[in-house]
Design an enzyme around this catalytic site. Structure first.
Site, PDB file in Angstrom:
ATOM      1  N   ARG A  82     -40.530  -5.046 -26.230  1.00 59.98           N
ATOM      2  CA  ARG A  82     -39.719  -4.775 -27.373  1.00 59.98           C
ATOM      3  C   ARG A  82     -40.578  -4.326 -28.586  1.00 59.98           C
ATOM      4  NH1 ARG A  82     -39.863 -10.948 -28.344  1.00 59.98           N
ATOM      5  NH2 ARG A  82     -42.157 -10.657 -27.500  1.00 59.98           N
ATOM      6  N   CYS A 101     -32.815   1.752 -27.375  1.00 54.61           N
ATOM      7  CA  CYS A 101     -32.788   0.980 -26.134  1.00 54.61           C
ATOM      8  C   CYS A 101     -31.399   0.516 -25.575  1.00 54.61           C
ATOM      9  CB  CYS A 101     -33.661   0.185 -25.633  1.00 54.61           C
ATOM     10  SG  CYS A 101     -35.398   0.814 -25.656  1.00 54.61           S
ATOM     11  N   ARG A 116     -33.603   4.931 -34.964  1.00 56.29           N
ATOM     12  CA  ARG A 116     -32.743   5.376 -34.091  1.00 56.29           C
ATOM     13  C   ARG A 116     -31.365   4.528 -34.039  1.00 56.29           C
ATOM     14  NH1 ARG A 116     -36.077   6.277 -28.953  1.00 56.29           N
ATOM     15  NH2 ARG A 116     -37.092   4.286 -29.827  1.00 56.29           N
ATOM     16  N   PHE A 131     -31.161 -14.341 -28.744  1.00 57.47           N
ATOM     17  CA  PHE A 131     -30.179 -13.313 -28.785  1.00 57.47           C
ATOM     18  C   PHE A 131     -28.588 -13.559 -29.189  1.00 57.47           C
ATOM     19  CE2 PHE A 131     -31.827  -8.803 -28.066  1.00 57.47           C
ATOM     20  CZ  PHE A 131     -33.124  -9.299 -28.241  1.00 57.47           C
TER      21      PHE A 131
HETATM   22  C1  UDX Z   1     -34.845  -4.068 -26.264  1.00 54.76           C
HETATM   23  C2  UDX Z   1     -35.069  -5.045 -25.070  1.00 54.76           C
HETATM   24  O1  UDX Z   1     -35.314  -6.276 -25.814  1.00 54.76           O
HETATM   25  C3  UDX Z   1     -36.279  -4.781 -24.546  1.00 54.76           C
HETATM   26  O2  UDX Z   1     -36.815  -5.814 -23.316  1.00 54.76           O
HETATM   27  C4  UDX Z   1     -36.454  -3.274 -23.794  1.00 54.76           C
HETATM   28  O3  UDX Z   1     -37.490  -3.157 -23.163  1.00 54.76           O
HETATM   29  C5  UDX Z   1     -35.996  -2.298 -24.886  1.00 54.76           C
HETATM   30  O4  UDX Z   1     -34.697  -2.714 -25.791  1.00 54.76           O
HETATM   31  P1  UDX Z   1     -35.640  -3.417 -28.858  1.00 54.76           P
HETATM   32  O5  UDX Z   1     -34.925  -2.242 -28.508  1.00 54.76           O
HETATM   33  O6  UDX Z   1     -37.200  -3.230 -29.216  1.00 54.76           O
HETATM   34  O7  UDX Z   1     -35.916  -3.971 -26.986  1.00 54.76           O
HETATM   35  O8  UDX Z   1     -35.120  -4.446 -29.778  1.00 54.76           O
HETATM   36  P2  UDX Z   1     -34.748  -5.849 -29.520  1.00 54.76           P
HETATM   37  O9  UDX Z   1     -35.404  -7.167 -30.047  1.00 54.76           O
HETATM   38  O10 UDX Z   1     -34.052  -6.213 -28.111  1.00 54.76           O
HETATM   39  O11 UDX Z   1     -33.443  -5.643 -30.539  1.00 54.76           O
HETATM   40  C6  UDX Z   1     -32.161  -5.168 -30.195  1.00 54.76           C
HETATM   41  C7  UDX Z   1     -31.180  -4.944 -31.368  1.00 54.76           C
HETATM   42  O12 UDX Z   1     -30.600  -6.271 -31.356  1.00 54.76           O
HETATM   43  C8  UDX Z   1     -31.924  -5.027 -32.850  1.00 54.76           C
HETATM   44  O13 UDX Z   1     -30.948  -3.993 -33.559  1.00 54.76           O
HETATM   45  C9  UDX Z   1     -31.525  -6.561 -33.373  1.00 54.76           C
HETATM   46  O14 UDX Z   1     -31.028  -6.476 -34.584  1.00 54.76           O
HETATM   47  C10 UDX Z   1     -30.282  -6.919 -32.474  1.00 54.76           C
HETATM   48  N1  UDX Z   1     -30.204  -8.160 -32.328  1.00 54.76           N
HETATM   49  C11 UDX Z   1     -31.131  -8.897 -31.489  1.00 54.76           C
HETATM   50  C12 UDX Z   1     -29.141  -8.977 -32.783  1.00 54.76           C
HETATM   51  O15 UDX Z   1     -28.329  -8.503 -33.448  1.00 54.76           O
HETATM   52  N2  UDX Z   1     -29.046 -10.143 -32.611  1.00 54.76           N
HETATM   53  C13 UDX Z   1     -29.857 -10.817 -31.778  1.00 54.76           C
HETATM   54  O16 UDX Z   1     -29.700 -12.153 -31.601  1.00 54.76           O
HETATM   55  C14 UDX Z   1     -30.928 -10.213 -31.498  1.00 54.76           C
END
Ligand code: UDX
Length: 440
Positions: free
Chosen positions: A156, A265, A335, A254
């Site tokens: 992440r 991602c 992004r 999440f």
């Molecule tokens: C994600 C995956 O978690 C990771 O395992 C993979 O390797 C790459 O993609 P990342 O893109 O770094 O990681 O972000 P992540 O922490 O998953 O958050 C993604 C998005 O979801 C963010 O915009 C975050 O704000 C949003 N989010 C996350 C929510 O809106 N609610 C939540 O409860 C958690």
């Protein structure tokens, strides 16, 4: 111990290279971008990632991490090659653009004259690993002695170093059992800490990554769908998430409702998965991902509508302060950022938008030159008609609403991340709106 190469020095590759060097491996990191390699070689990390600059500096100082833009050096010096290049969404469809993966494999393969291991870490559509294995066998002089392992990465942003050094699991898709031993040596430290190791075939290893991201994206959209139901019934989505989250089969993580997911991602991975499922004849089974994507994008229009309604039905000429530009806190990655998508839409509706972010402003200025930026929260909110809290940086939770109130034109705030304390803001005289829970 085999020398490692890491191909691609983005979030994944640079973190992987520095972490592998910190575990004691000799690593040569490759990128086609000479400017990037020049600045990284001096210890400059081209993005914000906590802990990485220090790790990179140590790795360079130790002599265990070197850099190159020469494929020949990669092939000559290393025996285990990690492919960490990007697989962005195609400019022409929802599928993944595999040109960087193909380019890397086709550049490296003809130079592999001795038995070597290529390890794929990039997120790819299922079936790509077999294509790479076949290409390596056909195009490398070492032929069938060039093996491929598929080893997806789950890091992440914001926790990239932690996730690389202490992963939840290590997945290896192999065609030769003997290759597992080589990777066990590479990952001896995390495996020694008890990290679970899963050995599978290629397609399973490829699918583990996309399944994990599809699940996470769906989980977020699931709670955001309930946020809309909460809005029309007066229920509180945060309490709902807390309550269902105690069920260990569901889990609380999440399930934070708000403006949804963005980044490099989750959005592109769920689109690429739908595209691939369609190619493989199982499109309908993955229609739910279209719904997850639509729910996610609808958060953005919803916030614009709430802002418009709060300002009497028109955004034209209104001063809007946007707190947060990165797709999530502790990252400067913009992004597919929900915050900037909202800021851009407000601008299109005629609002005068000023954006603040602790780390992401340089990227905002380059990619969104039409948006005004401010170096401080106070500057961003000066005379604002409405404030939007869109990326939950810790800094914003420490804001004193009383002091902020004296700077704005109207004390109205939309908390797009549902984390600001209702009572504190109300007591300071603000009208606060959340997504899915009663505000003031
Ligand atoms: C994600 C995956 O978690 C990771 O395992 C993979 O390797 C790459 O993609 P990342 O893109 O770094 O990681 O972000 P992540 O922490 O998953 O958050 C993604 C998005 O979801 C963010 O915009 C975050 O704000 C949003 N989010 C996350 C929510 O809106 N609610 C939540 O409860 C958690």
């Amino acid at each position: 111990m085999a020398k490692l190469s890491v191909i691609g020095t983005g979030y994944l590759g640079l973190t992987h290279a520095a972490c592998m060097a910190s575990l004691g491996h000799d690593v040569i990191a490759f990128d086609i971008d000479t400017d990037k390699i020049a600045s990284i070689s001096k210890g400059q990390v081209p993005f914000h990632e906590p802990g990485l600059p220090a790790l990179l500096e140590q790795a360079i100082a130790s002599g265990r991490l070197t850099f190159t833009t020469s494929w020949q050096e990669v092939a000559d010096q290393a025996d285990v090659h990690f492919i960490c290049v990007g697989t962005p969404q195609s400019a022409y469809s929802e599928a993944a653009d595999l040109s960087q993966v193909r380019g890397a494999v086709q550049s490296l393969a003809p130079l592999l004259t001795r038995p070597s291991l290529v390890v794929g870490k990039s997120t790819v559509p299922v079936g790509t690993a077999q294509w790479i294995a076949d290409t390596l066998a056909a195009e490398s002089p070492a032929g069938l002695d060039t093996h491929l392992v598929w080893n997806p990465e789950f890091l992440r942003e914001g926790f990239a170093v932690e996730d690389t050094l202490h992963p939840d699991r290590i997945v290896l898709g192999v065609s030769h059992e003997s290759d597992v031993e080589t990777l066990k040596d590479v990952y001896a430290t995390p495996l020694g800490e008890g990290t679970p190791l899963i050995v599978s075939d290629y397609p399973t290893a490829e699918l583990v990554k996309v399944a994990a991201n599809a699940f996470l994206a769906t989980k977020i959209s699931f709670i955001n769908a309930f946020a809309d139901l909460c809005d029309v019934t007066g229920a509180n989505v945060t309490t709902l998430a807390d309550a269902i989250g105690y069920d260990t089969r569901i889990g609380r993580r999440f399930l934070n409702a708000g403006i949804g997911f963005g980044g490099g991602c989750l959005p592109k991975d769920i689109r690429a998965l739908q595209a691939r499922a369609g190619e493989l004849g199982v499109a309908e089974q993955f229609d739910f991902l279209r719904a997850a994507d639509d729910i996610n994008l609808s958060r953005r229009t919803k916030v614009v509508e709430i802002a418009k309604a709060a300002l009497g039905g028109s955004l034209d000429g209104k001063k809007v302060a946007v707190l947060g530009a990165a797709f999530k806190p502790d990252s400067d990655d913009i992004r597919d950022s929900p915050a900037l998508s909202i800021a851009g839409a407000l601008h299109e509706h005629g609002a005068q938008v000023t954006v603040h972010d602790p780390e992401a402003l340089p990227g905002v200025r380059t990619r969104y030159p039409h948006l005004a930026t401010a170096e401080s929260v106070n500057e961003a909110v000066a005379n604002a008609d409405i404030v939007l809290h869109l990326t939950e940086w810790q800094e914003y939770r420490a804001i004193d609403p009383q002091a902020l109130r004296t700077l704005v034109n109207n004390p109205i705030i939309i908390d797009g991340r549902n984390v600001l304390d209702l009572d504190t803001w109300i007591n300071a005289g603000w009208a606060i709106t959340y997504l899915g829970k009663p505000g003031s």
